[in-house]
Design a protein around this motif. Structure first.
Motif, PDB file in Angstrom:
ATOM      1  N   ALA A   1       0.554  -1.308   0.098  1.00 35.85           N
ATOM      2  CA  ALA A   1       0.044   0.144  -0.330  1.00 35.85           C
ATOM      3  C   ALA A   1       0.726   1.517  -0.259  1.00 35.85           C
ATOM      4  O   ALA A   1       0.708   2.058  -0.707  1.00 35.85           O
ATOM      5  N   ALA A   2       1.886   1.157   0.864  1.00 36.91           N
ATOM      6  CA  ALA A   2       2.755   2.402   1.193  1.00 36.91           C
ATOM      7  C   ALA A   2       3.721   2.397  -0.397  1.00 36.91           C
ATOM      8  O   ALA A   2       3.376   3.577  -1.393  1.00 36.91           O
ATOM      9  N   LEU A   3       4.304   1.692  -1.327  1.00 36.96           N
ATOM     10  CA  LEU A   3       4.753   1.545  -2.114  1.00 36.96           C
ATOM     11  C   LEU A   3       3.780   1.794  -3.640  1.00 36.96           C
ATOM     12  O   LEU A   3       4.337   2.709  -4.559  1.00 36.96           O
ATOM     13  N   THR A   4       2.482   2.008  -3.041  1.00 39.28           N
ATOM     14  CA  THR A   4       1.289   2.380  -4.255  1.00 39.28           C
ATOM     15  C   THR A   4       1.732   3.955  -4.010  1.00 39.28           C
ATOM     16  O   THR A   4       1.650   4.643  -5.769  1.00 39.28           O
ATOM     17  N   ALA A   5       1.459   4.051  -2.469  1.00 34.58           N
ATOM     18  CA  ALA A   5       0.594   5.580  -3.200  1.00 34.58           C
ATOM     19  C   ALA A   5       2.234   6.151  -3.114  1.00 34.58           C
ATOM     20  O   ALA A   5       2.541   7.468  -3.509  1.00 34.58           O
ATOM     21  N   ASP A   6       2.818   5.466  -2.794  1.00 35.12           N
ATOM     22  CA  ASP A   6       4.846   6.265  -3.401  1.00 35.12           C
ATOM     23  C   ASP A   6       4.754   6.641  -4.770  1.00 35.12           C
ATOM     24  O   ASP A   6       5.544   7.158  -5.169  1.00 35.12           O
ATOM     25  N   MET A   7       3.834   5.915  -5.684  1.00 32.16           N
ATOM     26  CA  MET A   7       4.078   5.989  -7.181  1.00 32.16           C
ATOM     27  C   MET A   7       3.246   6.860  -7.979  1.00 32.16           C
ATOM     28  O   MET A   7       3.293   6.591  -8.904  1.00 32.16           O
ATOM     29  N   LEU A   8       2.576   7.073  -7.311  1.00 30.44           N
ATOM     30  CA  LEU A   8       1.536   7.325  -8.041  1.00 30.44           C
ATOM     31  C   LEU A   8       1.909   8.364  -8.569  1.00 30.44           C
ATOM     32  O   LEU A   8       0.950   9.199  -9.815  1.00 30.44           O
ATOM     33  N   ASP A   9       2.239   9.472  -8.483  1.00 27.02           N
ATOM     34  CA  ASP A   9       2.559  10.500  -9.128  1.00 27.02           C
ATOM     35  C   ASP A   9       4.111  10.356 -10.089  1.00 27.02           C
ATOM     36  O   ASP A   9       4.939  11.382 -10.269  1.00 27.02           O
ATOM     37  N   GLU A  10       4.638   9.242 -10.102  1.00 28.59           N
ATOM     38  CA  GLU A  10       5.894   8.805 -11.118  1.00 28.59           C
ATOM     39  C   GLU A  10       5.282   8.077 -12.023  1.00 28.59           C
ATOM     40  O   GLU A  10       6.710   8.226 -13.574  1.00 28.59           O
ATOM     41  N   GLY A  11       4.627   8.751 -12.763  1.00 26.51           N
ATOM     42  CA  GLY A  11       3.673   9.081 -14.628  1.00 26.51           C
ATOM     43  C   GLY A  11       2.125   8.412 -14.244  1.00 26.51           C
ATOM     44  O   GLY A  11       1.709   7.892 -13.613  1.00 26.51           O
ATOM     45  N   ARG A  74      13.281   2.026  -9.650  1.00 22.88           N
ATOM     46  CA  ARG A  74      13.919   2.899  -8.729  1.00 22.88           C
ATOM     47  C   ARG A  74      13.596   3.174  -7.352  1.00 22.88           C
ATOM     48  O   ARG A  74      13.813   3.275  -6.841  1.00 22.88           O
ATOM     49  N   VAL A  75      12.073   3.730  -7.530  1.00 20.85           N
ATOM     50  CA  VAL A  75      11.426   3.884  -6.544  1.00 20.85           C
ATOM     51  C   VAL A  75      11.312   2.450  -4.969  1.00 20.85           C
ATOM     52  O   VAL A  75      11.415   2.640  -4.148  1.00 20.85           O
ATOM     53  N   ALA A  80      13.895   0.003  -0.349  1.00 21.99           N
ATOM     54  CA  ALA A  80      14.549  -1.137   0.012  1.00 21.99           C
ATOM     55  C   ALA A  80      16.013  -0.495   0.662  1.00 21.99           C
ATOM     56  O   ALA A  80      16.458  -1.374   1.511  1.00 21.99           O
ATOM     57  N   ILE A  81      17.029   0.670  -0.010  1.00 22.94           N
ATOM     58  CA  ILE A  81      17.984   0.583   0.706  1.00 22.94           C
ATOM     59  C   ILE A  81      17.712   2.129   2.131  1.00 22.94           C
ATOM     60  O   ILE A  81      18.181   1.135   3.111  1.00 22.94           O
ATOM     61  N   ARG A  82      16.637   2.473   2.346  1.00 23.80           N
ATOM     62  CA  ARG A  82      16.119   3.045   3.155  1.00 23.80           C
ATOM     63  C   ARG A  82      16.286   1.771   4.204  1.00 23.80           C
ATOM     64  O   ARG A  82      16.194   2.241   6.015  1.00 23.80           O
ATOM     65  N   VAL A  83      15.795   1.001   4.119  1.00 17.00           N
ATOM     66  CA  VAL A  83      15.194  -0.539   5.228  1.00 17.00           C
ATOM     67  C   VAL A  83      16.419  -1.136   5.036  1.00 17.00           C
ATOM     68  O   VAL A  83      16.614  -1.015   6.803  1.00 17.00           O
ATOM     69  N   GLN A  84      17.256  -1.244   4.627  1.00 16.62           N
ATOM     70  CA  GLN A  84      18.773  -1.897   4.865  1.00 16.62           C
ATOM     71  C   GLN A  84      19.301  -0.525   5.692  1.00 16.62           C
ATOM     72  O   GLN A  84      20.359  -1.597   6.579  1.00 16.62           O
ATOM     73  N   GLN A  85      19.615   0.893   5.733  1.00 13.92           N
ATOM     74  CA  GLN A  85      20.249   1.517   6.486  1.00 13.92           C
ATOM     75  C   GLN A  85      19.196   1.341   7.509  1.00 13.92           C
ATOM     76  O   GLN A  85      20.169   1.976   8.894  1.00 13.92           O
ATOM     77  N   LEU A 119      10.301  -6.283   1.098  1.00 15.99           N
ATOM     78  CA  LEU A 119      10.357  -5.441  -0.692  1.00 15.99           C
ATOM     79  C   LEU A 119      10.274  -5.598  -1.107  1.00 15.99           C
ATOM     80  O   LEU A 119      10.069  -5.703  -2.889  1.00 15.99           O
ATOM     81  N   GLU A 120      11.853  -6.199  -2.055  1.00 17.11           N
ATOM     82  CA  GLU A 120      12.562  -6.821  -3.077  1.00 17.11           C
ATOM     83  C   GLU A 120      12.234  -7.222  -4.044  1.00 17.11           C
ATOM     84  O   GLU A 120      12.003  -7.399  -5.245  1.00 17.11           O
ATOM     85  N   THR A 121      10.943  -8.343  -3.277  1.00 16.65           N
ATOM     86  CA  THR A 121      10.390  -9.118  -3.842  1.00 16.65           C
ATOM     87  C   THR A 121       8.588  -8.828  -4.255  1.00 16.65           C
ATOM     88  O   THR A 121       8.357  -9.287  -5.790  1.00 16.65           O
ATOM     89  N   VAL A 122       8.347  -7.284  -3.959  1.00 13.70           N
ATOM     90  CA  VAL A 122       6.933  -7.041  -4.365  1.00 13.70           C
ATOM     91  C   VAL A 122       7.129  -6.404  -6.221  1.00 13.70           C
ATOM     92  O   VAL A 122       8.417  -5.630  -6.101  1.00 13.70           O
ATOM     93  N   GLY A 123       6.604  -7.311  -6.632  1.00 15.25           N
ATOM     94  CA  GLY A 123       6.612  -6.493  -8.528  1.00 15.25           C
ATOM     95  C   GLY A 123       5.483  -5.561  -8.951  1.00 15.25           C
ATOM     96  O   GLY A 123       4.594  -5.170  -7.760  1.00 15.25           O
ATOM     97  N   ARG A 124       5.886  -4.917  -9.756  1.00 12.47           N
ATOM     98  CA  ARG A 124       4.708  -4.233 -10.534  1.00 12.47           C
ATOM     99  C   ARG A 124       3.916  -4.813 -10.205  1.00 12.47           C
ATOM    100  O   ARG A 124       2.630  -3.729 -10.051  1.00 12.47           O
ATOM    101  N   ASP A 125       3.020  -5.473 -11.014  1.00 11.11           N
ATOM    102  CA  ASP A 125       1.594  -6.004 -11.549  1.00 11.11           C
ATOM    103  C   ASP A 125       1.045  -6.331  -9.700  1.00 11.11           C
ATOM    104  O   ASP A 125      -0.017  -5.830  -9.788  1.00 11.11           O
ATOM    105  N   GLU A 126       1.250  -6.708  -8.630  1.00  8.88           N
ATOM    106  CA  GLU A 126       1.315  -6.495  -7.428  1.00  8.88           C
ATOM    107  C   GLU A 126       0.677  -4.752  -6.961  1.00  8.88           C
ATOM    108  O   GLU A 126      -0.213  -5.370  -6.544  1.00  8.88           O
ATOM    109  N   VAL A 127       1.706  -3.864  -7.123  1.00  9.95           N
ATOM    110  CA  VAL A 127       1.277  -2.915  -6.482  1.00  9.95           C
ATOM    111  C   VAL A 127      -0.110  -1.990  -7.972  1.00  9.95           C
ATOM    112  O   VAL A 127      -1.043  -1.315  -7.105  1.00  9.95           O
TER     113      VAL A 127
END
Length: 390
Positions: A1-11, A74-75, A80-85, A119-127
């Motif tokens: 859900a959070a990744l979906t919201a993050d993607m709304l304004d990416e195109g 990219r998003v 995923a990098i922020r999760v690792q950090q 998060l790294e296993t979530v695909g575009r189709d799921e979003v």
């Protein structure tokens, strides 16, 4: 859900991510998309003469996002990098472990909003599927505040946001939080940490609770203001921390009560003792009248501050929509706060502030703090490896 919201304004259907950002900038507007624990948001702020053009852009984001593959990668990679950090941050370790214990991994509130390594296993189709399932007119609320009438607004909405697909959102199956096996101290090892992060709390109340006013007044006394008991004792009197506090995080479903602070490593055990002592005081003793009056005035007199801007007004109304509160909630707010008395606070604290019903989470340098925590004898100490928190 959070990744979906993050993607709304990416195109969108007519803009790539850069083109959309430039179009918003040309209008002098701001357009943000994000998710919270209970909702996804598209947030627009714009000058009134440019509202019509800005609504077109907002509608593109809500109704016609394209989730381009390159932007998605990219998003997702950035998150995923922020999760690792975050694995190196004691505050995040404490917060994540606290949420996992209280709600369990099957409950939405038991998962971090940023995500987990999965998060790294979530695909575009799921979003894309999540978007199509949830972004429907029957699952949305529209809040507008500004220099515009309802009739004027309606004429602008039909050709823009009126294009949202009909239908309700998915039925949500939110499981009950797990039962906790008595008070325990959960120690998450963060070698070399200069501070220990302490969390004490339990599952408590939803925003729509009839106990809302006793809750916010009680919490103000305990840890909801700079002069509260926790901050006055742990910061001002003892110098253990730069700041300590507590809150009832009220959501659509029962959210957590949490008392929290980052404390200097050598006084971790003493800080835990003080947290427990102050919570027990609330549970066992009536709050003196003068202290109660200060807390009520602090809460009541700050209400106008929450309506200072047009954005504030929209946010206050959005609370009514999201949490299904009565329309006159804010009209009765001050009277509701001032009506809370000593008996209300004590009765509330005895229901919700029993430390025997709480968990204690400490994230810090195990080699320094484990034995002092065990020596306290107030609860069993359970060591949690950092990798288990994610």
């Amino acid at each position: 859900a959070a990744l979906t919201a993050d993607m709304l304004d990416e195109g969108t259907a007519h803009y790539d991510a850069v083109g959309l950002a430039e179009a918003v900038d040309r209008l002098g507007a701001s357009l943000n998309t994000f998710a919270s624990w209970d909702a996804s948001y598209v947030d627009l702020t714009v000058l009134r003469p440019r509202l019509e053009a800005a609504l077109e852009l907002m509608a593109e984001v809500v109704v016609e996002p394209t989730f381009p593959e390159d932007e998605f990668e990219r998003v997702r990679r950035e998150r995923a990098i922020r999760v690792q950090q975050s694995k190196d941050d004691a505050r995040t370790l404490a917060d994540n472990q606290f949420a996992r214990l209280l709600f369990g991994e099957a409950h939405p509130y038991g998962r971090p909003l940023l995500g987990t390594p999965e998060l790294e296993t979530v695909g575009r189709d799921e979003v894309l599927a999540a978007y199509r399932e949830t972004f429907r007119a029957g699952n949305a609320g529209l809040i507008v505040a500004g220099d515009i009438t309802a009739d004027e607004l309606r004429g602008l909405l039909e050709p823009t946001l009126g294009r949202m697909p009909e239908g309700e959102g998915p039925a949500l199956d939110v499981p009950a939080p797990p039962s906790l096996a008595g008070p325990r101290i959960y120690l998450v090892d963060k070698p070399g940490a200069a501070q220990s992060e302490v969390r004490v709390g339990r599952v408590a109340l939803p925003r729509a609770t009839p106990e809302y006013y006793p809750a916010i007044v009680t919490n103000t006394v305990l840890g909801g203001s700079f002069t509260s008991r926790l901050n006055s004792t742990l910061r001002e009197e003892k110098g253990y921390t730069y700041g300590a506090g507590s809150s009832f995080q009220m959501r659509r479903h029962a959210g957590p009560f949490v008392a929290r602070a980052g404390v200097f490593t050598p006084v971790t055990d003493s800080s835990v003792v003080e947290f427990v002592r102050q919570i027990r005081r609330m549970h066992d003793e009536p709050v003196p009248e003068d202290e109660l009056a200060r807390a009520k005035n602090y809460v009541a007199l700050r209400l106008p501050q929450r309506f200072e801007t047009v954005s504030d007004l929209a946010n206050r109304v959005s609370e009514l929509v999201l949490y299904e509160l009565p329309d006159d909630t804010w009209d009765g707010y001050v009277d509701g706060v001032l009506a809370v008395d000593q008996d209300d606070v004590l009765a509330f604290a005895r229901r919700w502030l029993d430390v025997n019903d709480m968990v204690i989470v400490v994230a810090g340098d195990r080699s320094v703090i484990e034995q002092p925590l065990r020596d306290l004898g107030i609860a069993e100490v359970v060591v949690v490896p950092p990798e288990a928190v994610f």
